[in-house]
Scaffold this motif. Sequence first.
Motif, mmCIF file in Angstrom:
data_model
loop_
_atom_site.group_PDB
_atom_site.id
_atom_site.type_symbol
_atom_site.label_atom_id
_atom_site.label_comp_id
_atom_site.label_asym_id
_atom_site.label_seq_id
_atom_site.Cartn_x
_atom_site.Cartn_y
_atom_site.Cartn_z
ATOM 1 N N GLY A 1 -18.916 19.334 60.197
ATOM 2 C CA GLY A 1 -19.359 17.814 60.100
ATOM 3 C C GLY A 1 -18.520 16.759 59.722
ATOM 4 N N GLU A 2 -18.671 15.631 59.911
ATOM 5 C CA GLU A 2 -17.893 14.396 59.943
ATOM 6 C C GLU A 2 -18.511 13.639 58.855
ATOM 7 N N ARG A 3 -17.676 12.894 57.940
ATOM 8 C CA ARG A 3 -18.417 12.130 56.879
ATOM 9 C C ARG A 3 -17.208 10.904 56.458
ATOM 10 N N PRO A 4 -17.828 9.965 55.980
ATOM 11 C CA PRO A 4 -16.737 8.885 55.754
ATOM 12 C C PRO A 4 -16.248 9.226 54.346
ATOM 13 N N TYR A 5 -15.206 8.379 54.143
ATOM 14 C CA TYR A 5 -14.406 8.716 52.886
ATOM 15 C C TYR A 5 -14.764 7.413 51.849
ATOM 16 N N SER A 6 -14.859 7.870 50.589
ATOM 17 C CA SER A 6 -14.934 6.799 49.606
ATOM 18 C C SER A 6 -13.472 6.241 49.090
ATOM 19 N N TRP A 7 -12.939 5.208 49.444
ATOM 20 C CA TRP A 7 -11.724 4.702 49.215
ATOM 21 C C TRP A 7 -11.425 4.566 47.550
ATOM 22 N N VAL A 8 -12.612 4.138 46.862
ATOM 23 C CA VAL A 8 -12.800 4.062 45.473
ATOM 24 C C VAL A 8 -12.361 5.520 44.821
ATOM 25 N N LYS B 1 -25.364 21.869 50.305
ATOM 26 C CA LYS B 1 -24.245 22.617 49.765
ATOM 27 C C LYS B 1 -23.023 22.166 50.345
ATOM 28 N N TRP B 2 -22.809 21.852 51.601
ATOM 29 C CA TRP B 2 -21.671 21.405 52.338
ATOM 30 C C TRP B 2 -21.325 19.945 51.640
ATOM 31 N N TYR B 3 -22.302 19.032 51.591
ATOM 32 C CA TYR B 3 -21.906 17.748 51.178
ATOM 33 C C TYR B 3 -21.497 17.703 49.865
ATOM 34 N N GLY B 4 -21.932 18.669 48.813
ATOM 35 C CA GLY B 4 -21.679 18.847 47.777
ATOM 36 C C GLY B 4 -20.013 19.124 47.343
ATOM 37 N N THR B 5 -19.537 19.662 48.432
ATOM 38 C CA THR B 5 -18.120 20.001 48.468
ATOM 39 C C THR B 5 -17.280 18.999 48.805
ATOM 40 N N ARG B 6 -17.879 17.925 49.372
ATOM 41 C CA ARG B 6 -16.948 16.728 50.008
ATOM 42 C C ARG B 6 -16.509 15.952 48.911
ATOM 43 N N TRP B 7 -15.569 16.173 48.022
ATOM 44 C CA TRP B 7 -15.311 15.336 46.806
ATOM 45 C C TRP B 7 -15.103 13.800 47.359
ATOM 46 N N PHE B 8 -14.606 13.458 48.167
ATOM 47 C CA PHE B 8 -14.192 12.143 48.429
ATOM 48 C C PHE B 8 -15.205 11.233 49.294
#
Length: 369
Positions: free
Chosen positions: A338-345, A136-143
């Motif tokens: 948490g930490e996560r990378p960003y999709s620059w696209v 659920k947490w990852y699902g809210t990381r839109w970028f």
Amino acid sequence: MDSATVGKHPCPECGGDLQWNAAKQSLACPYCGTIVPWSPAQEALGEQVAELDLVKALAEHPADQRGYGDDAQRREVQCQSCKAISVFVDGKVADRCEFCGSPSIIDHQSLGDAVTPQSLLPFKISDGQVRDSIRKWYGTRWFAPNRLKSAALTDTLKGVYLPYWTFDAHVSASWTAEAGYHYYETESYTENGERKTRQVQRTRWEDASGSLQHFFDDELVPGTVGVHQALLQQIGTFPTTTDLKPYSPEFVRGWLVERYQVDLRQAAQRGEASMQEQTRALCSADVPGDTQRNLQVQASFRGRTFKHILVPVWLVSYTYGSRSFQVLTNGYTGQIAGERPYSWVKIFFASLAALIVAMLLLVVFGGNR
């Protein structure tokens, strides 16, 4: 007593070593699945939760020979990348660091003067609950990149007992300051040739002083280097003042344990610095008036005690591209950071879409004028 049986708690059905099961909140056999409820009487297997004299400990460099489990089953390895020391108490081995994923791990010789934990918080949140929460947490990381959701979830989830220090102390403090009281005066001024008046704030300064008595109870200082400190601050506190259990090997057998890298002396210095800062804030709050300046605080600490404890954390550690990331879940409360990378696209197209919408609104509303 046979030293090989010390700390063991055999399964009544098959004789295997019982382990703590977070989902069942009981001892469970990892071999036959037998559940054995944990009763208060069984807490006598571990030592009682006790505060230790800090000044005496720092002077004597205490030696505690009891480890995290059975010595015959215990193995320590240190990561040459992040420097975390992992303690395996059930005969398991690892070919990569559980914290950063580096393959550069070597056997580590335990120090004879290491302070070992006397109490802990057992895992309360199960791995199934954590997996659902992280999805659920990852699902809210839109970028976040789309493939991250499947690449960084299930296969790297580990339950880890992290080392912490707790510190207690009574503080006596005296303070002096200048207390400022606001008042207002009417001032005349000229604007465009017209005389006007306005209220102007002034401050009257008076000397002030006072004293403070306060008790710090279980000020927490992390002893870990394996997890990122910023994330630890985000997963909330651990209820060490109310819910600690006396240490018993059953709680940690089958789980990963990190050995502290922040030693007692370093932790005590950090704990005192935090107490000093909080003491100053408490004294500042006692200064009367509307504002203050030149606050001076003199504080002394007495009755300083400490504990070395273990707290439960679920850890996801993964590499994406050339960088490593972590997601932590409080194993007692379930809070996630948490930490996560960003999709620059994604960021580019989102910015482009926002620009297009703004231009369309400008055309529509501009054309209606």
